[in-house]
Motif scaffolding. Structure first.
Motif, PDB file in Angstrom:
ATOM      1  N   TYR A  44       0.828  -1.201   0.000  1.00 19.00           N
ATOM      2  CA  TYR A  44       0.000   0.000   0.000  1.00 19.00           C
ATOM      3  C   TYR A  44       0.868   1.259   0.000  1.00 19.00           C
ATOM      4  O   TYR A  44       0.575   2.229  -0.696  1.00 19.00           O
ATOM      5  CB  TYR A  44      -0.946  -0.015   1.203  1.00 19.00           C
ATOM      6  CG  TYR A  44      -1.922   1.121   1.197  1.00 19.00           C
ATOM      7  CD1 TYR A  44      -3.002   1.126   0.330  1.00 19.00           C
ATOM      8  CD2 TYR A  44      -1.752   2.202   2.054  1.00 19.00           C
ATOM      9  CE1 TYR A  44      -3.898   2.179   0.314  1.00 19.00           C
ATOM     10  CE2 TYR A  44      -2.642   3.254   2.051  1.00 19.00           C
ATOM     11  CZ  TYR A  44      -3.714   3.242   1.184  1.00 19.00           C
ATOM     12  OH  TYR A  44      -4.595   4.284   1.174  1.00 19.00           O
ATOM     13  N   THR A  45       1.945   1.256   0.765  1.00 20.11           N
ATOM     14  CA  THR A  45       2.870   2.392   0.798  1.00 20.11           C
ATOM     15  C   THR A  45       3.467   2.645  -0.577  1.00 20.11           C
ATOM     16  O   THR A  45       3.637   3.792  -0.995  1.00 20.11           O
ATOM     17  CB  THR A  45       3.994   2.140   1.819  1.00 20.11           C
ATOM     18  OG1 THR A  45       3.406   1.991   3.106  1.00 20.11           O
ATOM     19  CG2 THR A  45       4.993   3.277   1.845  1.00 20.11           C
ATOM     20  N   LEU A  46       3.777   1.592  -1.289  1.00 16.95           N
ATOM     21  CA  LEU A  46       4.372   1.730  -2.613  1.00 16.95           C
ATOM     22  C   LEU A  46       3.443   2.420  -3.607  1.00 16.95           C
ATOM     23  O   LEU A  46       3.909   3.078  -4.541  1.00 16.95           O
ATOM     24  CB  LEU A  46       4.792   0.366  -3.158  1.00 16.95           C
ATOM     25  CG  LEU A  46       5.942  -0.306  -2.414  1.00 16.95           C
ATOM     26  CD1 LEU A  46       6.180  -1.702  -2.973  1.00 16.95           C
ATOM     27  CD2 LEU A  46       7.199   0.535  -2.497  1.00 16.95           C
ATOM     28  N   LEU A  47       2.140   2.296  -3.426  1.00 16.80           N
ATOM     29  CA  LEU A  47       1.199   2.941  -4.343  1.00 16.80           C
ATOM     30  C   LEU A  47       1.401   4.459  -4.362  1.00 16.80           C
ATOM     31  O   LEU A  47       1.401   5.076  -5.423  1.00 16.80           O
ATOM     32  CB  LEU A  47      -0.240   2.600  -3.966  1.00 16.80           C
ATOM     33  CG  LEU A  47      -0.664   1.157  -4.166  1.00 16.80           C
ATOM     34  CD1 LEU A  47      -2.089   0.950  -3.648  1.00 16.80           C
ATOM     35  CD2 LEU A  47      -0.561   0.745  -5.615  1.00 16.80           C
ATOM     36  N   GLY A  48       1.563   5.056  -3.196  1.00 13.64           N
ATOM     37  CA  GLY A  48       1.795   6.500  -3.123  1.00 13.64           C
ATOM     38  C   GLY A  48       3.104   6.911  -3.770  1.00 13.64           C
ATOM     39  O   GLY A  48       3.192   7.956  -4.414  1.00 13.64           O
ATOM     40  N   ILE A  49       4.113   6.073  -3.619  1.00 10.82           N
ATOM     41  CA  ILE A  49       5.416   6.359  -4.228  1.00 10.82           C
ATOM     42  C   ILE A  49       5.312   6.317  -5.754  1.00 10.82           C
ATOM     43  O   ILE A  49       5.793   7.210  -6.443  1.00 10.82           O
ATOM     44  CB  ILE A  49       6.478   5.371  -3.701  1.00 10.82           C
ATOM     45  CG1 ILE A  49       6.728   5.644  -2.218  1.00 10.82           C
ATOM     46  CG2 ILE A  49       7.772   5.460  -4.514  1.00 10.82           C
ATOM     47  CD1 ILE A  49       7.553   4.587  -1.525  1.00 10.82           C
ATOM     48  N   VAL A  50       4.657   5.296  -6.270  1.00 12.45           N
ATOM     49  CA  VAL A  50       4.494   5.169  -7.723  1.00 12.45           C
ATOM     50  C   VAL A  50       3.666   6.323  -8.265  1.00 12.45           C
ATOM     51  O   VAL A  50       3.998   6.906  -9.300  1.00 12.45           O
ATOM     52  CB  VAL A  50       3.857   3.804  -8.077  1.00 12.45           C
ATOM     53  CG1 VAL A  50       3.461   3.741  -9.538  1.00 12.45           C
ATOM     54  CG2 VAL A  50       4.812   2.671  -7.740  1.00 12.45           C
TER      55      VAL A  50
END
Length: 85
Positions: A32-38
């Motif tokens: 889920y954290t990676l979604l914001g980064i992408v």
């Protein structure tokens, strides 16, 4: 991070969740954290690794440059390339 994943995994297994499912679900918080980064990398045109460094940099206000109105960067900070006009 590994300890957090293991704690979640163990909690699910102890609650009766099959290990295969517990293994996947225990890591969903990281995904889920990676979604914001992408999303931020796409929006700014920055390399995802660079965005992750800023996004995951605890105790730093570097990420504030992303949410400040254009031309109003925090003192001493430069906007990310592609994030301003």
């Amino acid at each position: 991070m590994r300890e957090l994943w293991e704690a979640r995994f163990n909690r699910y297994v102890e609650a009766g969740v099959p290990e295969a499912i517990a293994r996947v679900v225990a890591g969903t918080g990281h995904a889920y954290t990676l979604l914001g980064i992408v999303e931020a990398a796409d929006a700014t045109g920055q390399n995802a690794e660079r965005v992750a460094q800023v996004f995951l940099c605890p105790g730093q206000s570097a990420a504030l440059a992303v949410v400040q109105p254009a031309g109003q960067q925090p003192a001493g900070r430069q906007p990310l390339a592609g994030s301003g006009p």
